[in-house]
Design a protein around this motif. Structure first.
Motif, mmCIF file in Angstrom:
data_model
loop_
_atom_site.group_PDB
_atom_site.id
_atom_site.type_symbol
_atom_site.label_atom_id
_atom_site.label_comp_id
_atom_site.label_asym_id
_atom_site.label_seq_id
_atom_site.Cartn_x
_atom_site.Cartn_y
_atom_site.Cartn_z
ATOM 1 N N ALA A 1 39.741 -37.166 51.787
ATOM 2 C CA ALA A 1 40.458 -38.116 52.632
ATOM 3 C C ALA A 1 41.742 -37.486 53.154
ATOM 4 O O ALA A 1 42.315 -36.588 52.531
ATOM 5 C CB ALA A 1 40.775 -39.391 51.859
ATOM 6 N N GLN B 1 44.295 -44.291 55.690
ATOM 7 C CA GLN B 1 43.386 -43.251 55.202
ATOM 8 C C GLN B 1 42.295 -42.984 56.226
ATOM 9 O O GLN B 1 41.635 -43.907 56.707
ATOM 10 C CB GLN B 1 42.743 -43.691 53.880
ATOM 11 C CG GLN B 1 41.652 -42.754 53.385
ATOM 12 C CD GLN B 1 41.075 -43.195 52.059
ATOM 13 O OE1 GLN B 1 41.795 -43.584 51.158
ATOM 14 N NE2 GLN B 1 39.757 -43.129 51.927
ATOM 15 N N ASN C 1 38.726 -41.034 56.621
ATOM 16 C CA ASN C 1 37.641 -40.465 55.837
ATOM 17 C C ASN C 1 37.047 -39.251 56.551
ATOM 18 O O ASN C 1 37.342 -38.990 57.723
ATOM 19 C CB ASN C 1 36.562 -41.529 55.592
ATOM 20 C CG ASN C 1 37.126 -42.755 54.907
ATOM 21 O OD1 ASN C 1 37.847 -42.643 53.916
ATOM 22 N ND2 ASN C 1 36.832 -43.938 55.441
#
Length: 690
Positions: free
Chosen positions: A429, A669, A671
């Motif tokens: 991440a 965040q 991915n």
């Protein structure tokens, strides 16, 4: 009162001076900030308590003084990083309705009609001045429940040895006081009967009332925390059940105390002390009700039961767990229970010099012993997947139905198995943390991380590095920080450095844009960490960390680095096909030089916007060279600096760049597949500020 802040005039009395933050300038100590808890008497709003900072105070303030002041207040709002500690709920539980800072103080008075809480705090301040420094931390911490009784180093040592729960006033203390009060009242009662030659009418109620009143008074004096509330309610319920001759199962008083606490303050479920307190007592009641145990099992088994039941709670709330922690507790608990706690009570009650000396000596031995046997923080388990934790609890229930021998072997085996296995790293991440007016970004690949800045320091003992960055990395199962890059020395980027350096995650290489000690001062920790680090202005070759992760710096010549901000490391990261540009607080002057020197090499998919969106950075030619698809801005909620500036927002919007802000989305965040998620996205608890 608005969430973004408002100026009001209020009158109130200082309940507690929370902190006096000293700063050294030109060799002279000055008070940079005074942290106060004010009990509000008059204001335009219905306020109970407010937490106030007074920057560079003009005079000394102390507990009990009352002030008429103009203050800037706003409703409490916590950082959103998905971590277990809920700051907003904590403030509401403490009746703190707003926080802010003092702009001006008009009058300072000495109020003679103090509230009980102020009387308590004044008394504690007087004790601190009259009790020897070696004995005071134990009396303040174990008896009076003062959270700042022990040093930061001692709290870290207790955390790393699994003995943190022993440093706070717990139900054990209330139970011990209730027993002492009962015994003393029985002695008094027998003396009265002996003198009068016959019993008295209130004899049957004297021990019970004494136990309730004395233990309740002690619980209030010690701060009346969650475990103390639970313990005192159980004392009251148990005494009443006994006095009225009812027969009730041992679990009933606990369940009734739980119900009363939840009715009085439902937000108590957000506090780790609530879960530890009720889980530990419930486990002991359930496991040992109707069970015959040998003296050896009675001495050792309860600790294993509490350890196993509380282990999922500890991991959920970010506390390390190790098999050796249980063994350490087998020694530490008797020392605290049989020596340090009774001596603390005796020293406070009698003020005998020998009691102070003995308490200080045993306390020194205790810390020395813990330091001697403390395991390395990296050897502990900091998190486990939810499924093993659920299976763990099911296994404990099955063990309850077994025999004593199987119970002991089972508890030991499951601990060894799970603690040796630990948790696997979470998927890769790219993360920008919500650290308020500061910046901290990291990227992970195969369980290892690159960290860019450590966020701000909020005080000399509390920073985003140890409170936000490290817990988030540990939660992801990070085993190593392959590179730690601190862009420059400003407090909002480098303030959390000492916490990260002292943490359990090993750091392979440090990079710095400039020496830190000049700006960090006491926040820098011991020594200047940058003196043993590499400069990010030496070369621009790629550093490859895995097949999915590489990093390079864009060195800035010394003649361009004319300020702290312009000394910032400028770094580009390639991660899972995405290019990320991070430029710290570099100004437009540096941006122009970078565009002229590196040109198309600056092209990136994600831009961490420079200087939190200040108008001094993010020039049009910089945006045209980087050409990002997304712009991430790390900025404090309703920033008093006006970040991000409207001109910057207009430049980004004109180019169709997707804007992500931590003050709006919280921790962000990305991915590996390019999808993203914010901590404030979706449903939020009702008490949270939007």
């Amino acid at each position: 009162m608005s969430a973004n802040g408002s100026d009001i005039s209020l009158y109130g009395c200082i309940d507690q001076v929370l902190d006096r933050e000293l700063v050294i300038r030109n060799g002279e100590p000055i008070v940079a900030k005074l942290k106060l808890l004010l009990q509000v008497a008059e204001s335009p709003y219905s306020l109970r308590y407010v937490s106030l900072s007074w920057y560079y105070p003009k005079q000394k303030l102390s507990t009990g003084q009352c002030i008429q002041a103009t203050v800037r207040l706003r409703s409490p709002r916590s950082f959103a990083n998905g971590l277990p500690f809920d700051y907003e709920a904590y403030l509401l539980i403490q009746s703190i309705d707003a926080s802010g800072y003092i702009k001006t103080i008009d009058t300072v008075l000495a109020d003679e009609q103090y509230s009980p809480a102020i009387h308590r705090n004044l008394w504690i301040e007087q004790l601190a001045n009259n009790i020897p420094s070696g004995a005071w931390p134990w009396i303040a911490g174990l008896v009076l429940g003062e959270k700042d009784a022990f040093s930061t180093e001692q709290w870290h040592l207790a955390r790393n040895t699994g003995t943190l729960h022993l440093l706070v006033v717990s139900g054990l203390h209330v139970g011990l006081v209730a027993i002492i009060a009962t015994l003393f009242s029985n002695i008094v009662l027998r003396f009265i009967v002996f003198v009068r030659g016959r019993s008295v009418g209130f004899a049957i109620w004297l021990p019970a009332l004494t136990a309730i009143v004395v233990s309740g008074g002690y619980a209030w004096l010690a701060g009346f925390g969650v475990s103390l509330q639970r313990s005192w309610l159980m004392v009251v319920i148990a005494v009443l059940i006994f006095q009225f001759g009812y027969r009730a199962r041992p679990l009933y008083p606990l369940l009734l105390a739980l119900l009363l606490m939840l009715l009085a303050n439902p937000l108590v479920i957000t506090q780790v002390g609530f879960w530890f307190s009720f889980s530990a007592v419930s486990a002991l009641v359930i496991f040992f009700s109707g069970r015959k145990t040998s003296w050896l099992e009675a001495a050792t088994l309860p600790q294993w039961v509490v350890f196993c039941v509380c282990l999922p709670i500890a991991l959920t709330f970010g506390q390390p767990v190790s098999l050796i922690h249980c063994l350490i507790n087998l020694i530490a608990i008797p020392v605290l229970t049989l020596a340090l706690l009774p001596l603390s009570l005796l020293a406070l009650a009698t003020r005998w010099d020998w009691a102070y000396s003995l308490l200080a000596q045993i306390g020194d031995w205790y810390w020395y012993g813990l330091a001697l046997i403390a395991p390395e923080p990296s050897s502990a388990v900091w998190w486990l997947e939810p499924i093993p934790l659920v299976l763990w609890l099911i296994f404990l229930i099955l063990l309850r139905l077994s025999g004593n021998f199987i119970l002991v072997i089972g508890l030991f085996s499951v601990n060894v198995f799970l603690l040796l296995c630990g948790g696997k790293p979470k998927p890769d991440a790219l993360v920008m943390l919500d650290v308020g007016q500061g910046q901290s970004v990291y990227v992970t690949s195969h369980g290892k991380a690159l960290v860019f800045d450590t966020g701000p320091a909020f005080s000399a003992t509390f920073s985003a590095g140890d409170a936000i960055l490290l817990p988030d990395l540990l939660r992801r199962g990070t085993s190593e920080i392959s590179a730690l890059v601190v862009s420059h020395s400003d407090l909002d980027h480098a303030g959390g450095l000492s916490g990260v350096l002292a943490g359990p995650i090993p750091i392979k290489t440090n990079y710095f844009g400039q020496p830190l000690a000049a700006n960090l001062g006491e926040y820098a920790g011991e020594g200047d960490a940058s003196s043993q680090a590499l400069s990010c202005h030496r070369d621009r070759y790629w550093r490859v960390y895995s097949t999915d992760l590489a990093m390079r710096f864009f060195p800035i010549p010394e003649e361009i680095r004319t300020s702290d901000n312009d000394a910032s490391c400028v770094v580009q990261v390639v991660w899972h096909g995405q290019r990320i540009m991070i430029s710290g607080d570099a100004s437009q002057n540096v941006e122009k030089w970078l565009v002229k020197t590196y040109g198309n090499d600056l092209k990136s998919d994600v831009l961490i916007v420079g200087h939190h969106g200040s108008r001094t950075s993010t020039a049009e030619l910089w945006l045209d060279a980087v050409r990002p698809k997304q712009a991430w801005i790390s900025v404090g909620f309703q920033s008093r600096f006006g970040h991000p500036h409207q001109e910057v927002m207009e430049r980004l919007a004109a180019r169709g760049i997707d804007i992500i802000r931590t003050d709006e989305r919280g921790r962000w965040q990305m991915n590996a597949d390019g999808s993203g998620e914010g901590a404030r996205d979706g449903w939020q608890f009702l008490w949270r500020q939007p």
